[in-house]
Design a protein around this motif. Structure first.
Motif, short mmCIF file in Angstrom:
data_model
loop_
_atom_site.label_atom_id
_atom_site.label_comp_id
_atom_site.label_asym_id
_atom_site.label_seq_id
_atom_site.Cartn_x
_atom_site.Cartn_y
_atom_site.Cartn_z
N ASN A 1 -52.59 -25.73 -7.83
CA ASN A 1 -53.48 -26.54 -8.64
C ASN A 1 -54.78 -26.84 -7.90
O ASN A 1 -55.87 -26.83 -8.50
N ARG B 1 -45.11 -32.15 -9.10
CA ARG B 1 -46.44 -31.53 -9.11
C ARG B 1 -46.54 -30.32 -10.04
O ARG B 1 -47.62 -29.98 -10.51
N ALA C 1 -52.81 -32.32 -9.72
CA ALA C 1 -51.65 -32.38 -8.82
C ALA C 1 -51.74 -33.58 -7.89
O ALA C 1 -50.72 -34.10 -7.43
N ALA D 1 -48.41 -30.71 -13.27
CA ALA D 1 -49.87 -30.58 -13.33
C ALA D 1 -50.27 -29.23 -13.88
O ALA D 1 -51.38 -29.06 -14.40
N PRO E 1 -58.16 -31.57 -9.15
CA PRO E 1 -56.81 -31.05 -9.44
C PRO E 1 -55.86 -32.19 -9.77
O PRO E 1 -55.62 -33.07 -8.93
N ASP F 1 -51.58 -25.86 -14.96
CA ASP F 1 -52.87 -25.19 -14.75
C ASP F 1 -54.02 -26.07 -15.23
O ASP F 1 -55.08 -25.56 -15.61
N TYR F 2 -53.84 -27.37 -15.19
CA TYR F 2 -54.88 -28.28 -15.65
C TYR F 2 -55.91 -28.55 -14.55
O TYR F 2 -55.60 -28.56 -13.36
#
Length: 433
Positions: free
Chosen positions: A372, A399, A391, A402, A389, A404-405
């Motif tokens: 991330n 984690r 994450a 999170a 990120p 691929d955001y």
């Protein structure tokens, strides 16, 4: 001096005390890491949530006037300046539907973060293993504050209930109430509730708040309601959990002039709740910072008074909705889905379709933090737009949620958003079909 004498002198120097393990091995925080990467390439900074435009003139004028008046240059009362206490009481009295006593039910703090630390300090005891439930993704100051106060953070994640590869609502992120209940142990003391939510943008609904409140009531838990974005909602009304039946007595609501007025550097915040909760919070505050900046308290009070009369909050909401819609349109154009925020000023963008070379030369500090972080760094270096990120807002076991955001902030000027739109055109060439 001979070499042997130098060696002898150095041998007599005692070793320094070791730092606390909490701080001994900390690396760069995510904000510094991403800001440095953005500065190196001149990227458009949509990462950190600070405003890239000035406050309204009446707000800065209020602070300037306070500085010019000699009555505001010395210590303020630890609880806060009377003028600001009155403004906060008026605002929360309307929202919570009850009168707020300025002498016992409010304390003014050095930003919302210090208010949070004061509540944790007041209600957690070192050495007892007491626990605080935090909903992920979570503002990254919660866990350190809890640790400093002697507590342990227990994480319960929000989970997206819609496909991540399409545009979804922030209301599609749900808290599993059974999972929340299961996280409660005999050591649990506090639930932290952030609404409107950073970074998802979720505005918790009344049924959700009632269920969270019921858990707190069953287990006799304190609720810390972090509501710093309470005035920034879009087509969905924010509701304070403290306004629900029986919730006032167990809730401390935290707010911030930084978010309310767009002056994050002023560091003026507040805590509101019943005397039984505010009095120990105030006692902790007096030992952490003693008191809060006097002239800026006066400036915030005057600005709040004028803002209530001149329609500022409605205008500001409209301006932020324009910025939100502009940033969403940018990602519609380049072809990446996102989470439509009902509140706050962040956009979670799903960048799973972005192709990254397997041998891309990521710095070790980025590569070591996981995929991330690599994705967010890739946006900075290759597309010239900085994000954060998500994450960083999860504990290690969670984690992967999170995904691929990347979080982008839209508290930016139109010129900044236009620059981001131009820079992100390059992204179209990096998307998988």
């Amino acid at each position: 001096m001979s070499h042997s004498t130098k060696a002898h002198d150095s041998a007599r120097v005692p070793s320094l005390p070791e730092p606390s393990p909490v701080y001994a091995a900390t690396g760069l925080d995510v904000w510094t890491m991403m800001n440095q990467a953005a500065a190196e390439v001149g990227a458009v900074n949509l990462g950190q949530g600070f405003m890239s435009f000035p406050p309204k003139e009446f707000i800065t004028r209020a602070a300037q006037k306070a500085l010019e008046e000699n009555a505001h240059n010395q210590y303020a009362p630890p609880r806060g300046r009377p003028a600001l206490l009155e403004q906060v009481a008026a605002r929360f009295g309307l929202r919570l539907g009850r009168p707020i006593d300025t002498a016992s039910e409010i304390s003014i703090h050095a930003g919302a973060n210090e208010a949070l630390l004061s509540v944790f300090t007041a209600f957690l005891t070192h050495g007892q293993g007491e626990e605080v439930i935090v909903m992920e993704p979570a503002f990254d100051q919660y866990a350190p504050n809890i640790a400093m106060a002697g507590g342990t953070t227990v994480y319960v994640p929000l989970r997206a209930q819609a496909p991540a590869d399409a545009v979804m609502s922030s209301n599609d992120w749900k808290l599993d109430m059974a999972e929340l209940e299961a996280a409660v142990t005999p050591k649990t003391r506090i639930i932290v509730l952030n609404t409107p939510h950073n970074p998802v943008g979720k505005v918790f609904t009344r049924p959700e708040l009632e269920q969270i409140g019921a858990v707190a009531e069953r287990h006799n838990l304190l609720i810390i309601a972090d509501e710093v974005y309470e005035h920034l909602t879009f087509a969905r009304e924010h509701l304070s959990i403290a306004s629900l039946p029986r919730m006032w007595d167990r809730t401390v609501t935290v707010g911030s002039a930084g978010k309310l007025l767009g002056v994050t550097g002023w560091r003026v915040g507040w805590a509101v709740g019943p005397h039984a909760l505010i009095q120990p919070t105030l006692a902790a505050h007096t030992r952490i910072v003693f008191t809060t900046n006097t002239p800026l308290q006066e400036g915030v009070a005057a600005a709040m008074r004028e803002a209530s009369a001149n329609g500022f909050y409605e205008t500001q909401r409209s301006e932020y909705q324009h910025r939100r819609d502009r940033l969403m349109a940018i990602f519609d154009d380049v072809g990446l889905p996102y989470v439509v925020p009902d509140g706050a000023y962040y956009l979670l963008v799903n960048a799973a379709a972005v192709r990254m070379p397997e041998d891309y030369p990521f710095p070790a500090a980025i590569a070591d933090r996981g995929p991330n972080f690599r994705l967010a760094y890739y946006f900075v270096r290759e597309f010239g737009v900085s994000g954060i990120p998500p994450a960083e807002f999860y504990c290690e076991p969670h984690r992967a949620l999170a995904g691929d955001y990347v979080r982008f902030a839209f508290c930016k000027t139109d010129e900044g958003l236009d620059a981001a739109a131009a820079a992100l055109q390059k992204l179209k060439n990096y998307l998988q079909n």
